[in-house]
Design an enzyme around this catalytic site. Structure first.
Site, PDB file in Angstrom:
ATOM      1  N   CYS A   1       3.054   1.934   2.817  1.00  0.00           N
ATOM      2  CA  CYS A   1       3.281   2.649   1.553  1.00  0.00           C
ATOM      3  C   CYS A   1       4.600   3.416   1.559  1.00  0.00           C
ATOM      4  CB  CYS A   1       2.112   3.584   1.242  1.00  0.00           C
ATOM      5  SG  CYS A   1       0.546   2.705   1.067  1.00  0.00           S
TER       6      CYS A   1
ATOM      7  N   HIS B   1      -3.567  -5.824   5.179  1.00  0.00           N
ATOM      8  CA  HIS B   1      -4.988  -6.129   5.086  1.00  0.00           C
ATOM      9  C   HIS B   1      -5.361  -7.012   6.271  1.00  0.00           C
ATOM     10  CE1 HIS B   1      -5.197  -4.355   1.202  1.00  0.00           C
ATOM     11  NE2 HIS B   1      -4.542  -5.306   0.569  1.00  0.00           N
TER      12      HIS B   1
ATOM     13  N   TYR C   1       4.379  -1.540   0.497  1.00  0.00           N
ATOM     14  CA  TYR C   1       3.785  -2.482   1.448  1.00  0.00           C
ATOM     15  C   TYR C   1       2.467  -1.940   1.992  1.00  0.00           C
ATOM     16  CZ  TYR C   1       7.919  -5.454   1.738  1.00  0.00           C
ATOM     17  OH  TYR C   1       8.938  -6.323   1.452  1.00  0.00           O
ATOM     18  N   THR C   2       1.520  -2.846   2.185  1.00  0.00           N
ATOM     19  CA  THR C   2       0.295  -2.481   2.870  1.00  0.00           C
ATOM     20  C   THR C   2      -0.172  -3.660   3.716  1.00  0.00           C
ATOM     21  OG1 THR C   2      -1.865  -1.410   2.621  1.00  0.00           O
ATOM     22  CG2 THR C   2      -1.369  -3.216   1.113  1.00  0.00           C
TER      23      THR C   2
ATOM     24  N   GLY D   1      -7.259  -2.733  -6.316  1.00  0.00           N
ATOM     25  CA  GLY D   1      -8.193  -1.627  -6.109  1.00  0.00           C
ATOM     26  C   GLY D   1      -7.898  -0.780  -4.894  1.00  0.00           C
TER      27      GLY D   1
ATOM     28  N   GLY E   1       2.454   0.192  -6.085  1.00  0.00           N
ATOM     29  CA  GLY E   1       2.564   0.627  -4.709  1.00  0.00           C
ATOM     30  C   GLY E   1       3.594  -0.157  -3.922  1.00  0.00           C
TER      31      GLY E   1
ATOM     32  N   ARG F   1       0.349  -5.542  -7.973  1.00  0.00           N
ATOM     33  CA  ARG F   1      -0.284  -4.225  -8.029  1.00  0.00           C
ATOM     34  C   ARG F   1       0.782  -3.148  -7.879  1.00  0.00           C
ATOM     35  NH1 ARG F   1       0.703  -2.251  -3.274  1.00  0.00           N
ATOM     36  NH2 ARG F   1       0.737  -3.631  -1.454  1.00  0.00           N
TER      37      ARG F   1
ATOM     38  N   ILE G   1      -4.621   2.733  -2.086  1.00  0.00           N
ATOM     39  CA  ILE G   1      -4.990   2.482  -3.480  1.00  0.00           C
ATOM     40  C   ILE G   1      -3.823   1.794  -4.171  1.00  0.00           C
ATOM     41  CG2 ILE G   1      -5.578   3.539  -5.704  1.00  0.00           C
ATOM     42  CD1 ILE G   1      -6.884   5.818  -4.131  1.00  0.00           C
TER      43      ILE G   1
END
Length: 224
Positions: A179, A75, A72-73, A161, A70, A68, A149
């Protein structure tokens, strides 16, 4: 259009495999568009723009390379991840418009809880102003991120998403620079004092979807 709410925690590799298969089926005209709502066990993902220096605790949780957009994120439980598999061949092949629609979808959803989400130039995601917290060193207002996002398109069908923080363990974000943005923090609906459940958020997401995305047959509803 199909909506699917997954129970329990869904592993990230499983989610990616299912998304890719569904996106391919949509592109072939063999499946309906899908909004898939999941929760993951604690993990970090690295988008296509991720910088390794932003991974502060590589051994804390599993780290997955993600295709995707962007950086690092995080979850984890208490965060609603919304995987959006829409056919932009039908909705207009406009990536910028699609990203704006995703942002607006989050903002319209938060508005149902009387919470004002905002977007910022150069900062992906949806942000909450925090005048109740000390200002940043340069005197600007502190802002906390409540939603991320990151999307990918294949044959103009989207997958990956958005994610919205309901009641995750916010300390878990400390293993990354979310991010790639330093200085600002991360928040959640419950952290902001709102007694919102995951079910409440799901209902709000469903209610605001048509307002933002409208009728696929009419193409995108973006204006600049």
């Amino acid at each position: 259009m199909e909506w699917l709410i997954e129970t329990g925690l869904t592993g990230y590799p499983e989610a990616v495999a299912r998304m890719e298969a569904r996106a391919d089926a949509i592109a072939r005209g063999e499946a309906d568009e899908l909004i898939w709502l999941v929760e993951h066990p604690p993990l970090y993902t690295a988008g296509t723009s991720a910088d390794s220096k932003d991974l502060l605790a590589a051994d804390r949780f599993p780290v997955y390379e993600s295709k995707r957009g962007g950086q690092y994120t995080y979850h984890g439980p208490g965060q609603r991840v919304v995987y959006v598999m829409l056919d932009l061949n039908r909705r207009g092949r406009d990536v910028r418009c699609f990203v704006r629609q995703l942002e607006r979808w989050v903002i319209e959803t938060l508005d149902q809880f009387n919470l004002r989400g905002e977007i910022r130039q150069g900062r992906v995601g949806v942000w909450i102003a925090r005048p109740d917290k000390p200002a940043l060193p340069d005197g600007s207002m502190r802002e906390d991120k409540i939603a991320a996002i990151g999307i990918r398109l294949r044959k103009w069908v989207s997958f990956h998403g958005i994610s919205i923080n309901v009641e995750p363990e916010l300390e878990h974000f400390g293993g990354i620079v979310p991010c790639g943005i330093s200085g600002h923090g991360v928040t959640s609906l419950v952290d902001l004092g709102l007694p919102v459940t995951m079910d409440d958020l799901d209902v709000a997401l469903r209610a605001s979807f048509d307002t933002v995305f409208g009728d696929a047959a009419k193409g995108p509803a973006c204006t600049d």
